[in-house]
Design a protein around this motif. Structure first.
Motif, PDB file in Angstrom:
ATOM      1  N   UNK A   1       0.834  -1.205   0.000  1.00  0.00           N
ATOM      2  CA  UNK A   1       0.000   0.000   0.000  1.00  0.00           C
ATOM      3  C   UNK A   1       0.866   1.251   0.000  1.00  0.00           C
ATOM      4  N   UNK A   2       1.951   1.210   0.761  1.00  0.00           N
ATOM      5  CA  UNK A   2       2.822   2.377   0.825  1.00  0.00           C
ATOM      6  C   UNK A   2       3.483   2.680  -0.507  1.00  0.00           C
ATOM      7  N   UNK A   3       3.845   1.636  -1.259  1.00  0.00           N
ATOM      8  CA  UNK A   3       4.467   1.833  -2.569  1.00  0.00           C
ATOM      9  C   UNK A   3       3.460   2.383  -3.562  1.00  0.00           C
ATOM     10  N   UNK A   4       2.228   1.900  -3.476  1.00  0.00           N
ATOM     11  CA  UNK A   4       1.200   2.261  -4.448  1.00  0.00           C
ATOM     12  C   UNK A   4       0.575   3.619  -4.140  1.00  0.00           C
ATOM     13  N   UNK A   5       0.733   4.106  -2.909  1.00  0.00           N
ATOM     14  CA  UNK A   5       0.065   5.341  -2.487  1.00  0.00           C
ATOM     15  C   UNK A   5       0.384   6.511  -3.409  1.00  0.00           C
ATOM     16  N   UNK A   6       1.574   6.522  -4.006  1.00  0.00           N
ATOM     17  CA  UNK A   6       1.968   7.621  -4.877  1.00  0.00           C
ATOM     18  C   UNK A   6       1.200   7.682  -6.183  1.00  0.00           C
ATOM     19  N   UNK A   7       0.383   6.646  -6.473  1.00  0.00           N
ATOM     20  CA  UNK A   7      -0.379   6.633  -7.724  1.00  0.00           C
ATOM     21  C   UNK A   7      -1.885   6.550  -7.480  1.00  0.00           C
ATOM     22  N   UNK A   8      -2.321   6.830  -6.269  1.00  0.00           N
ATOM     23  CA  UNK A   8      -3.745   6.787  -5.971  1.00  0.00           C
ATOM     24  C   UNK A   8      -4.411   8.125  -6.272  1.00  0.00           C
ATOM     25  N   UNK A   9      -5.691   8.087  -6.581  1.00  0.00           N
ATOM     26  CA  UNK A   9      -6.432   9.298  -6.922  1.00  0.00           C
ATOM     27  C   UNK A   9      -6.528  10.246  -5.736  1.00  0.00           C
ATOM     28  N   UNK A  10      -6.876   9.691  -4.572  1.00  0.00           N
ATOM     29  CA  UNK A  10      -7.080  10.521  -3.386  1.00  0.00           C
ATOM     30  C   UNK A  10      -6.461   9.822  -2.181  1.00  0.00           C
ATOM     31  N   UNK A  11      -5.130   9.904  -2.040  1.00  0.00           N
ATOM     32  CA  UNK A  11      -4.444   9.151  -0.973  1.00  0.00           C
ATOM     33  C   UNK A  11      -4.905   9.517   0.424  1.00  0.00           C
ATOM     34  N   UNK A  12      -5.354  10.759   0.625  1.00  0.00           N
ATOM     35  CA  UNK A  12      -5.773  11.195   1.957  1.00  0.00           C
ATOM     36  C   UNK A  12      -6.896  10.330   2.506  1.00  0.00           C
ATOM     37  N   UNK A  13      -7.805   9.896   1.646  1.00  0.00           N
ATOM     38  CA  UNK A  13      -8.931   9.080   2.088  1.00  0.00           C
ATOM     39  C   UNK A  13      -8.742   7.599   1.762  1.00  0.00           C
ATOM     40  N   UNK A  14      -8.118   7.321   0.615  1.00  0.00           N
ATOM     41  CA  UNK A  14      -8.030   5.934   0.160  1.00  0.00           C
ATOM     42  C   UNK A  14      -7.028   5.108   0.957  1.00  0.00           C
ATOM     43  N   UNK A  15      -5.893   5.705   1.305  1.00  0.00           N
ATOM     44  CA  UNK A  15      -4.852   4.944   1.996  1.00  0.00           C
ATOM     45  C   UNK A  15      -5.319   4.464   3.370  1.00  0.00           C
ATOM     46  N   UNK A  16      -5.868   5.340   4.244  1.00  0.00           N
ATOM     47  CA  UNK A  16      -6.347   4.834   5.540  1.00  0.00           C
ATOM     48  C   UNK A  16      -7.422   3.771   5.402  1.00  0.00           C
ATOM     49  N   UNK A  17      -8.337   3.977   4.452  1.00  0.00           N
ATOM     50  CA  UNK A  17      -9.410   3.002   4.257  1.00  0.00           C
ATOM     51  C   UNK A  17      -8.854   1.661   3.808  1.00  0.00           C
ATOM     52  N   UNK A  18      -7.912   1.688   2.868  1.00  0.00           N
ATOM     53  CA  UNK A  18      -7.334   0.446   2.364  1.00  0.00           C
ATOM     54  C   UNK A  18      -6.530  -0.275   3.438  1.00  0.00           C
ATOM     55  N   UNK A  19      -5.816   0.475   4.265  1.00  0.00           N
ATOM     56  CA  UNK A  19      -5.015  -0.140   5.332  1.00  0.00           C
ATOM     57  C   UNK A  19      -5.916  -0.874   6.317  1.00  0.00           C
ATOM     58  N   UNK A  20      -7.009  -0.249   6.700  1.00  0.00           N
ATOM     59  CA  UNK A  20      -7.929  -0.891   7.642  1.00  0.00           C
ATOM     60  C   UNK A  20      -8.553  -2.137   7.020  1.00  0.00           C
TER      61      UNK A  20
END
Length: 572
Positions: free
Chosen positions: A263-282
């Motif tokens: 997830x950390x590697x891919x975060x740089x290519x996400x549309x909206x990392x502020x919301x998507x990264x925490x949601x995906x991690x959980x």
């Protein structure tokens, strides 16, 4: 330095960005006069994200060496799952139960899962604040020491490049189940393209569906609804814990969970990392823990730990996979063929994840000047093509090493790769500990973080301790043997001196120093992220189809308004 805090109630959930954010060497305001006029400054020299969203922000031109932020939340979740749910679950879960007993395996996986939870929390806090390609490898160079960033970055790239070779080898063996006359070296051809994320999404989804089906079938078999025999806890009573076998199972559990940090590697290519990264991690953590713990529990109910089949499961013996054994006890015909197909998609999925992660890591190394600049070259689709080619070449050469000689070189490559994954987790824990301390020391308010890791500093310390325990203990089987096999023992730890050599070599040549907390760079790159999030939220807010669902009453209420908006747009 005073604390940064929000003073506008309307933007209470958004962090305030310091004035320095537009004074860095990559200042957005300096690049576009229109953007410069859209920033609204408050009296204390800060600017709110909401002010950007409400302003007339135009789309910033893409830079030649920047990856596209095109990954959606479903891609982010499934790609990470695809790198984790694999042969570690479908095959080696049986060996875990055979070595530690059903109870011991559950304990080992539960503790390791708790460590992964804290590691993912640490990664989530950093990746949400600074979602860049390369992620935790880049953080090491920014928060700790550029030499550590160099060593950890190449370590992680190598980890996934060799993993690609392992999956190619496994895939060729699996294909031999149906096509025994097809040479293994002529079987697989990987290509990185914009379709990769969709391919990975569906491959990972197939694995998730398989695990769900297995859990349902397993419950029916264990309760006697299918097969006619009620197992209860008779196999747990036979031997729930098997002494020192629990220790070695920690190693299997750690290797099984490797890939969750994608997830950390891919975060740089996400549309909206502020919301998507925490949601995906959980989501990823709970799904992985649920799948592994439930699957192990069911296997332990149905198959006794001393069943010899549990230790013989491998990619060239799918018939003894614990999943296959449970399906057979349910009377399902063709269980061998079904699981063979599933495990084939598993290794293809893991290969995709490995190619993706390693190419992005190499791209970040080149962007930071720690690899040749040629690796910053992108195609029109935003693919780091030379990074992909080099990774595929190295993976192919490692794969060929498994076809010649006695396989010693190949086994050493695999051992180095396994150690590299654990070192990456250690890196995440150390970086988070340094990041949070620097964040507080430089006067920022922890409550303004987009995602705040729980139980700091216990979380990263616990993760670091468990990772260190597994890293040191992985050679237990060899240094407790009589006589000791020196070649096998060295193979277990050879990845550690490689990282040390990379670190010392870069440090001596480049004369780098450890970065004091007050000098840790927490700003560079933040301005692009803020602008991108603002632009994304603006498009999302203006999209008439956003949030549309026939199951939501609000959707039907919006229809007249949307029709009127479309009519006005056509006439104008």
């Amino acid at each position: 330095m005073p604390k940064r805090s929000n003073t506008n109630p309307s933007v209470a959930d958004e962090p305030m960005v310091p004035m320095e954010v537009i004074k860095t060497r990559r200042s957005i305001a300096g690049q576009s006069p229109k953007l410069k006029q859209s920033f609204n400054f408050s009296d204390d020299g800060s600017i709110s994200v909401q002010s950007i969203v409400d302003s007339q922000v135009t789309e910033a031109p893409e830079k030649p060496h920047e990856l596209k932020r095109a990954l959606k939340a479903r891609h982010l979740t499934m790609i990470s799952l695809g790198g984790t749910i694999g042969t570690g679950l479908f095959l080696t879960s049986g060996a875990s139960i055979a070595q530690a007993g059903p109870g011991g395996a559950l304990v080992a996986y539960a503790i390791t899962g708790l460590m992964v939870y804290f590691m993912m929390e640490s990664l989530g806090e950093m990746a949400t604040y600074l979602p860049i390609s390369g992620s935790f490898n880049n953080y090491a160079g920014r928060f700790l020491d550029p030499a550590l960033g160099f060593a950890f970055g190449w370590n992680y790239w190598y980890n996934w490049a060799v993993t690609l070779a392992v999956e190619l080898s496994a895939g060729s063996i699996i294909m031999a189940y149906w096509l025994p006359d097809v040479p293994g070296w002529d079987m697989v051809s990987e290509e990185d393209s914009p379709w990769l994320r969709e391919t990975e999404y569906w491959l990972a989804l197939l694995k998730v569906i398989t695990v769900i089906i297995f859990i349902i079938v397993g419950i029916l078999v264990a309760t006697g609804a299918v097969g006619g025999h009620v197992y209860g806890f008779e196999n747990y009573a036979l031997g729930a814990f098997q002494g020192m076998g629990v220790l070695t199972t920690f190693l299997l559990a750690a290797f099984s969970f490797q890939g969750s940090e994608l997830i950390g590697v891919i975060a740089g290519e996400t549309e909206n990392p502020r919301k998507m990264v925490p949601r995906a991690i959980k989501q990823v953590f709970w799904r992985i823990l649920l799948f592994y713990i439930c699957s192990l529990f069911i296997i332990g109910l149905i198959i006794p730990y001393n069943d010899p089949s549990l230790l013989s499961a491998s990619v060239d013996n799918i018939a003894t996979s614990p999943f296959t054994l449970v399906f057979q006890k349910a009377g399902l015909a063709g269980a061998d063929d079904f699981m063979n197909a599933v495990i084939l998609t598993t290794v293809l999925s893991a290969g995709n994840s490995g190619l993706y992660a390693s190419s992005r890591t190499l791209f970040d190394l080149a962007s930071e000047g720690r690899a040749p600049k040629i690796f910053t070259k992108l195609t029109k689709q935003g693919v780091p093509i030379y990074c992909v080619l080099l990774t595929a070449l190295i993976g192919g050469l490692a794969f060929l090493s498994s076809l010649f000689g006695n396989g010693v070189v190949y086994q050493w490559l695999i051992s180095i790769s396994g150690v590299a994954g654990l070192i990456a987790w250690l890196n995440i824990a150390i970086c988070h500990f340094q990041f949070r301390r620097a964040y507080v020391l430089q006067g920022y308010n922890v409550d303004d973080l987009p995602f705040k890791a729980r139980l700091f500093p216990f979380g990263p310390i616990f993760a670091f301790s468990v990772c260190s325990f597994v890293l040191v203990g992985q050679g237990y089987t060899y240094w407790s043997a009589d006589p000791i096999d020196p070649v096998a023992l060295v193979a277990c730890y050879i990845g550690v001196p490689i990282v040390v050599v990379l670190y010392v070599g870069y440090k001596v040549v480049m004369k780098t120093k450890f970065i004091p907390l007050a000098e840790v760079d927490l700003i560079t790159g933040r301005e692009e992220i803020i602008l991108h999030n603002a632009e994304f939220e603006g498009r999302k807010r203006d999209d008439p189809l956003e949030g549309v669902s026939i199951l939501k009453p609000a959707t039907w209420k919006r229809i007249p308004k949307n029709l009127k908006s479309w009519r006005d747009a056509i006439h104008n």
